[in-house]
Scaffold this motif. Structure first.
Motif, PDB file in Angstrom:
ATOM      1  N   VAL A  66      -1.929 -28.773  45.734  1.00 12.84           N
ATOM      2  CA  VAL A  66      -2.126 -27.334  45.937  1.00 12.84           C
ATOM      3  C   VAL A  66      -1.642 -26.609  44.695  1.00 12.84           C
ATOM      4  O   VAL A  66      -0.446 -26.617  44.382  1.00 12.84           O
ATOM      5  N   GLY A  67      -2.575 -25.985  43.963  1.00 17.91           N
ATOM      6  CA  GLY A  67      -2.212 -25.236  42.757  1.00 17.91           C
ATOM      7  C   GLY A  67      -2.878 -25.827  41.527  1.00 17.91           C
ATOM      8  O   GLY A  67      -2.627 -26.982  41.177  1.00 17.91           O
ATOM      9  N   VAL A  94      -0.865 -25.771  35.213  1.00 15.54           N
ATOM     10  CA  VAL A  94      -0.694 -26.945  34.353  1.00 15.54           C
ATOM     11  C   VAL A  94       0.026 -28.077  35.091  1.00 15.54           C
ATOM     12  O   VAL A  94      -0.263 -29.261  34.853  1.00 15.54           O
ATOM     13  N   SER A 146      -0.522 -13.803  27.088  1.00 19.68           N
ATOM     14  CA  SER A 146       0.271 -12.742  26.436  1.00 19.68           C
ATOM     15  C   SER A 146       0.104 -12.780  24.921  1.00 19.68           C
ATOM     16  O   SER A 146       0.837 -12.091  24.209  1.00 19.68           O
ATOM     17  N   LYS A 147      -0.823 -13.620  24.463  1.00 16.99           N
ATOM     18  CA  LYS A 147      -1.022 -13.767  23.009  1.00 16.99           C
ATOM     19  C   LYS A 147      -2.509 -13.560  22.708  1.00 16.99           C
ATOM     20  O   LYS A 147      -2.975 -12.417  22.673  1.00 16.99           O
ATOM     21  N   LYS A 159      -7.395 -21.152  49.183  1.00 15.59           N
ATOM     22  CA  LYS A 159      -5.964 -20.863  49.380  1.00 15.59           C
ATOM     23  C   LYS A 159      -5.420 -21.699  50.533  1.00 15.59           C
ATOM     24  O   LYS A 159      -5.935 -21.617  51.666  1.00 15.59           O
ATOM     25  N   ALA A 168       2.156 -27.455  43.984  1.00 12.45           N
ATOM     26  CA  ALA A 168       2.336 -27.008  42.591  1.00 12.45           C
ATOM     27  C   ALA A 168       1.901 -25.548  42.528  1.00 12.45           C
ATOM     28  O   ALA A 168       1.024 -25.168  41.760  1.00 12.45           O
ATOM     29  N   THR A 169       2.540 -24.753  43.388  1.00 11.08           N
ATOM     30  CA  THR A 169       2.071 -23.381  43.626  1.00 11.08           C
ATOM     31  C   THR A 169       2.651 -22.357  42.654  1.00 11.08           C
ATOM     32  O   THR A 169       2.319 -21.170  42.744  1.00 11.08           O
ATOM     33  N   LEU A 172       1.625  -9.362  34.321  1.00 12.05           N
ATOM     34  CA  LEU A 172       0.926 -10.384  33.547  1.00 12.05           C
ATOM     35  C   LEU A 172       1.271 -11.773  34.057  1.00 12.05           C
ATOM     36  O   LEU A 172       2.271 -12.372  33.646  1.00 12.05           O
ATOM     37  N   ARG A 173       0.449 -12.256  34.955  1.00 10.13           N
ATOM     38  CA  ARG A 173       0.623 -13.627  35.448  1.00 10.13           C
ATOM     39  C   ARG A 173      -0.698 -14.395  35.412  1.00 10.13           C
ATOM     40  O   ARG A 173      -0.720 -15.594  35.195  1.00 10.13           O
ATOM     41  N   LEU A 180       4.513 -21.133  51.515  1.00  5.06           N
ATOM     42  CA  LEU A 180       3.717 -22.179  52.174  1.00  5.06           C
ATOM     43  C   LEU A 180       4.635 -23.315  52.635  1.00  5.06           C
ATOM     44  O   LEU A 180       4.530 -23.795  53.775  1.00  5.06           O
ATOM     45  N   THR A 233       8.899 -22.962  32.110  1.00  8.06           N
ATOM     46  CA  THR A 233       8.311 -23.277  30.805  1.00  8.06           C
ATOM     47  C   THR A 233       7.099 -24.185  30.993  1.00  8.06           C
ATOM     48  O   THR A 233       7.038 -24.995  31.928  1.00  8.06           O
ATOM     49  N   TRP A 276       8.221 -22.530  23.686  1.00  6.46           N
ATOM     50  CA  TRP A 276       7.907 -21.860  22.427  1.00  6.46           C
ATOM     51  C   TRP A 276       7.552 -20.413  22.739  1.00  6.46           C
ATOM     52  O   TRP A 276       7.228 -20.056  23.874  1.00  6.46           O
TER      53      TRP A 276
END
Ligand SMILES: Cc1cc2nc3c(=O)[nH]c(=O)nc-3n(C[C@H](O)[C@H](O)[C@H](O)COP(=O)(O)OP(=O)(O)OC[C@H]3O[C@@H](n4cnc5c(N)ncnc54)[C@H](O)[C@@H]3O)c2cc1C
Length: 409
Positions: free
Chosen positions: A8-9, A12, A47-48, A80, A107-108, A129-130, A250, A298, A328
């Motif tokens: 789930v998710g 990365v 964000s870049k 979902k 992995a939510t 910003l997500r 969940l 991270t 980074w």
């Protein structure tokens, strides 16, 4: 028995886990559920690069369609997971579908922490910003304003400062307010924080620490904000970057043990429920290196932990998770790498901050516990063994450009 491993998710952590399962020779079905409508993507570019381009940059996508096909990963988008029947080994989706699983990986990830004065979702000119959609909305409004306007950034963390740099490059006036004593208080050492603060100030960003919002009044094309020192700012655009909240609901509603910090897992990623694991940013995970539990925000952790837990799920890995923290950030022309713990008892600079290329060694008493490099990736590669070993290197050797501290690794 054709029950899949369900993940789930589609961040990365989830994608790394799916890939690791296949790479380790797992031949059963893998179902990867994402509640987002778009293919799995990477968050760091949000964000870049995404804020600098009209089109979505290609580096946003974690993998292409051919990858999922070739690996036999059943990617289900817009799906979902609404509830888990842990004893029955079944996940129910919000559209009514039900998927039986053999093992389940949660992995939510997280969502942006909300600020009462600027609620997320529909408050005009206010951005969080997500997600990719968040980044595109911010980029759109920045483009509409054409670089003329005043951006208020609430929170001087990594995301707030990266957006500040992008907004300055686009021509905006930028003010940052931070309730803490300094920018990057959680993630960076004193020296790095001071260096980046100066970089922002030299680029014209107005950073105010120890300051909060005390009042917000809507005005034509934006807001008049009153700050806790009674000063006011007229702004056209707001970015709220005050941290992230793990998506634990969940798991919690299924009776799985959680903490405010995340879903509680052991060194193999096991939750309190049989055959249910958690990985990545949502996991309040055990790390053998520190001997305790922590949640980490991270990219490298999410990728490594997803891979580690996937291998544990299929019995290929007995040892507990023990990765070092690393991240980074890119701001202006500075590419910053951090490895290990940047919050030691003292720190020593190697190189000259004024050149914009240097290292900072973080010491816990006399042992090296972390290193930060600015535009010095090669130094980072050489320094890692010192951090892994907790090497004891005299401060004068670190600081002397003619001496070789790396021989202690
Ligand atoms: C703007 C931004 C910039 C960043 N920049 C950097 C950087 O420069 N360097 C760095 O090291 N780190 C950076 N990070 C942090 C890093 O990207 C995250 O730590 C990492 O993405 C976490 O991955 P994850 O897979 O654990 O969670 P997430 O990426 O949050 O993915 C979780 C996914 O699960 C989905 N989901 C949640 N609940 C459900 C459900 N019930 N059913 C189905 N799907 C669900 C979510 O929608 C999401 O797609 C950045 C983060 C952001 C937001």
């Amino acid at each position: 028995m054709d029950r899949p491993i369900v993940i789930v998710g589609g961040g990365v952590a989830g994608v790394s886990a799916a890939e690791a399962l296949r790479d380790a020779g797992y031949e059963g079905r893998i179902v990867l559920l994402s509640d987002e409508a778009v293919a799995p993507y990477d968050r760091p570019p949000l964000s870049k690069d995404v804020l600098r381009a009209d089109e979505i940059p290609a580096n946003v996508w974690l993998r292409d369609e051919a990858f999922y096909r070739a690996k036999g990963i059943e990617l289900v988008l817009g799906a979902k997971a609404a509830s888990i029947d842990a004893p029955g080994h079944c996940v129910a989706l919000s559209d009514g579908r039900r998927i039986d699983y053999d093992q389940l990986l949660l992995a939510t990830g997280s969502r942006a922490r909300a600020l009462d004065m600027f609620p997320p979702g529909g408050t005009p000119h206010v951005h969080y910003l997500r997600t990719l959609a968040d980044a595109q909305a911010l980029r759109r409004e920045m483009a509409e304003l054409g670089g003329t306007g005043h951006l208020l950034v609430v929170g001087a963390g990594i995301i707030g400062l990266e957006v500040s740099a992008a907004a300055r490059a686009a021509g905006f006036r930028v003010s940052v307010i931070e309730p803490g004593a300094r920018p990057l208080g959680r993630s960076a050492s004193l020296i790095l924080s001071a260096f980046l603060t100066r970089a922002h100030e030299l680029n014209g960003v107005d950073i105010r620490c120890g300051i909060q919002l005390s009042r917000v009044d809507a005005r034509d094309g934006g807001y008049r904000v009153t700050l806790s020192d009674d000063s006011t700012l007229d702004v056209n655009l707001v970015l709220v970057g005050i941290g992230a909240v793990p998506n634990i609901e969940l798991a919690r509603d299924a009776g799985i043990e959680t903490r405010p910090e995340g879903i509680l897992v052991d060194g193999q990623g096991r939750t309190s429920a049989p055959d249910i694991f958690a990985a990545g940013e949502v996991a309040f995970h055990f790390n053998e290196r520190t001997g305790g539990h922590r949640r980490e925000e991270t990219w490298q952790h999410a990728a490594d932990h997803g891979t580690h837990v996937a291998r544990c799920m299929i019995g290929l890995c007995e040892h507990p998770y023990a990765a070092m923290m690393s991240y980074w950030t890119d701001q202006y022309d500075f590419s910053v790498l951090v490895f290990g713990n940047p919050h030691g008892t003292s720190e020593v600079v190697r190189g000259d901050c004024a050149t914009g290329s240097f290292s900072i060694f973080h010491l816990n008493q006399s042992a090296i516990c972390g290193v930060t490099t600015v535009n010095a990736a090669r130094e980072m590669r050489k320094s890692r063994p010192l951090v892994m070993k907790g090497a004891v290197v005299p401060g004068e050797v670190i600081a002397d450009p003619a001496a070789d501290p790396y021989q202690y690794g």
